[in-house]
Design an enzyme around this catalytic site. Structure first.
Site, mmCIF file in Angstrom:
data_model
loop_
_atom_site.group_PDB
_atom_site.id
_atom_site.type_symbol
_atom_site.label_atom_id
_atom_site.label_comp_id
_atom_site.label_asym_id
_atom_site.label_seq_id
_atom_site.Cartn_x
_atom_site.Cartn_y
_atom_site.Cartn_z
ATOM 1 C CG PHE A 81 -0.223 0.389 2.518
ATOM 2 C CD1 PHE A 81 0.014 1.722 2.843
ATOM 3 C CD2 PHE A 81 0.241 -0.579 3.404
ATOM 4 C CE1 PHE A 81 0.679 2.081 4.007
ATOM 5 C CE2 PHE A 81 0.927 -0.231 4.564
ATOM 6 C CZ PHE A 81 1.138 1.103 4.862
ATOM 7 C CE LYS A 105 -2.913 -8.450 -4.331
ATOM 8 N NZ LYS A 105 -3.578 -7.275 -3.744
ATOM 9 C CD GLU A 108 -5.256 -5.797 0.218
ATOM 10 O OE1 GLU A 108 -4.532 -5.963 -0.783
ATOM 11 O OE2 GLU A 108 -4.926 -6.159 1.375
ATOM 12 C CE LYS A 109 -4.388 -2.644 4.417
ATOM 13 N NZ LYS A 109 -3.349 -3.669 4.324
ATOM 14 C CB SER A 158 4.396 -7.640 5.419
ATOM 15 O OG SER A 158 3.551 -8.665 4.946
ATOM 16 C CB CYS A 213 10.481 -0.468 2.593
ATOM 17 S SG CYS A 213 11.120 0.193 1.068
ATOM 18 C CD GLU A 313 8.494 -2.986 8.245
ATOM 19 O OE1 GLU A 313 7.764 -3.973 8.023
ATOM 20 O OE2 GLU A 313 9.015 -2.329 7.339
HETATM 21 P P1 NAD Z 1 1.358 -6.645 2.928
HETATM 22 O O1 NAD Z 1 2.332 -7.763 2.928
HETATM 23 O O2 NAD Z 1 0.277 -6.646 3.929
HETATM 24 O O3 NAD Z 1 0.625 -6.590 1.488
HETATM 25 C C1 NAD Z 1 1.384 -6.625 0.297
HETATM 26 C C2 NAD Z 1 0.616 -7.398 -0.755
HETATM 27 O O4 NAD Z 1 0.526 -8.769 -0.377
HETATM 28 C C3 NAD Z 1 -0.812 -6.890 -0.939
HETATM 29 O O5 NAD Z 1 -1.067 -6.828 -2.326
HETATM 30 C C4 NAD Z 1 -1.655 -7.918 -0.217
HETATM 31 O O6 NAD Z 1 -2.926 -8.092 -0.827
HETATM 32 C C5 NAD Z 1 -0.835 -9.191 -0.328
HETATM 33 N N1 NAD Z 1 -0.961 -10.047 0.868
HETATM 34 C C6 NAD Z 1 -0.946 -9.641 2.173
HETATM 35 N N2 NAD Z 1 -1.022 -10.713 2.993
HETATM 36 C C7 NAD Z 1 -1.084 -11.807 2.208
HETATM 37 C C8 NAD Z 1 -1.176 -13.203 2.469
HETATM 38 N N3 NAD Z 1 -1.234 -13.689 3.715
HETATM 39 N N4 NAD Z 1 -1.219 -14.043 1.424
HETATM 40 C C9 NAD Z 1 -1.161 -13.584 0.172
HETATM 41 N N5 NAD Z 1 -1.070 -12.262 -0.142
HETATM 42 C C10 NAD Z 1 -1.036 -11.391 0.861
HETATM 43 O O7 NAD Z 1 2.220 -5.300 2.977
HETATM 44 P P2 NAD Z 1 1.675 -3.808 3.135
HETATM 45 O O8 NAD Z 1 1.177 -3.598 4.520
HETATM 46 O O9 NAD Z 1 0.795 -3.457 1.984
HETATM 47 O O10 NAD Z 1 3.050 -2.995 2.915
HETATM 48 C C11 NAD Z 1 3.906 -2.667 3.979
HETATM 49 C C12 NAD Z 1 5.096 -3.604 4.006
HETATM 50 O O11 NAD Z 1 5.779 -3.552 2.770
HETATM 51 C C13 NAD Z 1 6.130 -3.209 5.050
HETATM 52 O O12 NAD Z 1 6.596 -4.362 5.688
HETATM 53 C C14 NAD Z 1 7.240 -2.569 4.219
HETATM 54 O O13 NAD Z 1 8.521 -2.606 4.808
HETATM 55 C C15 NAD Z 1 7.181 -3.380 2.988
HETATM 56 N N6 NAD Z 1 7.788 -2.697 1.857
HETATM 57 C C16 NAD Z 1 9.006 -3.132 1.458
HETATM 58 C C17 NAD Z 1 9.654 -2.494 0.416
HETATM 59 C C18 NAD Z 1 11.019 -2.941 -0.025
HETATM 60 O O14 NAD Z 1 11.438 -2.546 -1.107
HETATM 61 N N7 NAD Z 1 11.717 -3.750 0.748
HETATM 62 C C19 NAD Z 1 9.030 -1.428 -0.243
HETATM 63 C C20 NAD Z 1 7.762 -1.021 0.193
HETATM 64 C C21 NAD Z 1 7.153 -1.683 1.244
#
Ligand code: NAD
Length: 430
Positions: A81, A105, A108-109, A158, A213, A313
């Protein structure tokens, strides 16, 4: 890609407004979100040289070998998101310029920016079916992992989701590049330039309400944080927390009520385990937006590495202050942390900076630079628990990720055939 970058510039304000409305970050920060993605589109414009193969003529008599990079076929991207434009732009411009089709994809947020970008890609002339957007959550993601036609998955988000996707997709034989969570540290030496360092810590700690991140979430002060605390608190207090759409806002809300509650809980656990809340941004009320998910800048001092607020985190506007007696001790603290997205040092000593560069175990290193994300002709090089996979996003590694290498060995020679040999061909026998 030339046309797409022109269209993204044309619609920059529309994209930024959509991001601010759906995600909450300030308009200026939303422009930065688009801009850092636009850089990847510009990189893709000049990517042809990165797709070149290699050629050796006469590896043996009359035989040449050369390599070519071919598209994989169907690739997919799953986005978080926090950067609704930048992260989709890390993915599909590189993938389609390498000749693949792409299934994206968005989170969703806040899926709106990805939809606008897809419309712009169509307007730029991307043929129908090349870029496809699917919406949804876990089930859609699992289907992407399992689908036999999809050859590679780019993921950003994440660790829980990232490691699940990495394992599930890899078990189906797919390539995966997975950028995940972080705990980025700054080491501040006593000889650091005071003003510039304080500004960097404030900007990188609280910008985007800490939901980056590469946010600097932890500072290790060599010699202790006390000399820095008053000024740090003063500058953090001066930040304006408000809706991202309002002029002069420094920090918008966090993404959801759930995220806010989690941040509150981690602050609470920090104070209960001995950290000093020298600035507490909980219970902030923003006039006109009383129901908003705001968290004000928060600074916890005397944090130690056994605390939950340090191990997790936080992903909110919370700066943790730790202390060390020496640079060596500070580096050990950072290296013992499981994450490895980024780390920075603030110092006026070249010797300290060089030691830090060599000894620190983080993928992206800053020297007097708070958020050391390189431009796209390098790659985004997170490491340790912040990345799973072998090939990073964009740059040379990005091209390698989205292509399959093939080597061709050819023989054109005008010699009489000398009978059949069943022995393994060697250079002497050809
Ligand atoms: P998230 O993992 O909750 O969601 C990311 C994506 O994964 C979404 O599209 C979501 O629909 C999907 N998803 C979530 N849980 C899932 C599951 N159990 N099974 C299958 N798909 C699932 O992450 P977020 O809250 O949207 O983003 C924040 C996180 O992203 C933080 O941890 C941040 O550090 C990380 N991030 C990392 C970088 C990097 O380059 N390392 C960059 C941006 C964000």
């Amino acid at each position: 890609m030339f046309k797409l970058q022109e269209l993204i510039r044309r619609d920059m304000d529309k994209l930024a407004l959509n991001i601010t409305t759906e995600q909450g970050k300030t308009l200026r920060d939303a422009q930065g979100d688009v801009f850092r993605g636009l850089e990847v589109v510009e990189h893709a414009c000049g990517m042809a040289t990165l797709q070149m193969g290699e050629y050796v003529s006469n590896v043996s008599s009359g035989i040449d070998t050369y390599s070519i990079r071919e598209p994989l076929g169907v690739c997919a991207g799953i986005c978080p998101f926090n950067f609704p434009a930048m992260i989709p732009l890390w993915m599909f411009p590189m993938a389609v310029t390498c000749g693949n089709t792409f299934i994206l994809k968005p989170s969703e947020k806040d899926p709106g920016a990805a939809m606008i970008l897809a419309e712009l890609a169509l307007e730029a002339g991307l043929p129908d079916g090349v870029l496809n957007i699917v919406h949804g959550t876990n089930d859609i993601v699992n289907n992407i992992c399992d689908d036999d036609d999809i050859r590679a998955i780019s993921f950003v988000g994440s660790n829980t989701a990232g490691m699940h996707i990495y394992a599930r997709a890899a078990s189906k034989g797919k390539r995966v590049q997975s950028n995940m969570g972080a705990k980025n540290h700054a080491i501040v030496m006593p000889d650091a330039s005071i003003d510039a360092t304080l500004n960097s810590l404030i900007a990188a700690g609280f910008g985007a309400a800490g939901q980056r991140c590469m946010a600097l979430s932890t500072v290790v002060f060599v010699g202790g944080s006390r000399p820095w605390e008053d000024e740090l608190i003063k500058r953090a207090k001066a930040l304006k927390v408000n809706a991202g759409i309002e002029a002069g806002t420094d920090l918008g809300p966090v993404i959801s009520r759930q995220a806010k509650d989690r941040i509150y809980r981690l602050i609470q656990s920090g104070t209960e385990s001995g950290a000093r809340a020298v600035l507490d941004g909980r219970n902030i009320v923003v006039p006109g937006y009383e129901a908003g998910n705001f968290v004000g800048p928060t600074i916890l001092a005397d944090v130690t590495s056994d605390m939950e607020c340090y191990k997790e985190e936080i992903f909110g506007p919370v700066l943790l202050c730790m202390q060390a007696e020496s640079l060596e001790e500070a580096i050990t603290i950072v290296n013992n942390n499981k994450y490895g997205n980024g780390a920075s040092i603030f110092t006026s000593s070249g010797i300290a900076a060089r030691k830090f560069q060599n000894d620190i175990e983080a993928g992206q290193v800053g020297i007097n630079v708070p958020i050391p994300v390189p431009l796209p002709f390098f790659s985004f090089t997170g490491s340790k628990a912040s990345f799973a996979g072998d090939l990073n996003f964009y740059g040379k590694a990005g091209v390698q990720f989205y292509t399959q290498i093939k080597t061709v060995t050819q023989q054109w020679k005008d010699l009489p055939v000398q009978g059949v040999s069943l022995a393994m061909p060697t250079s002497q026998k050809t």
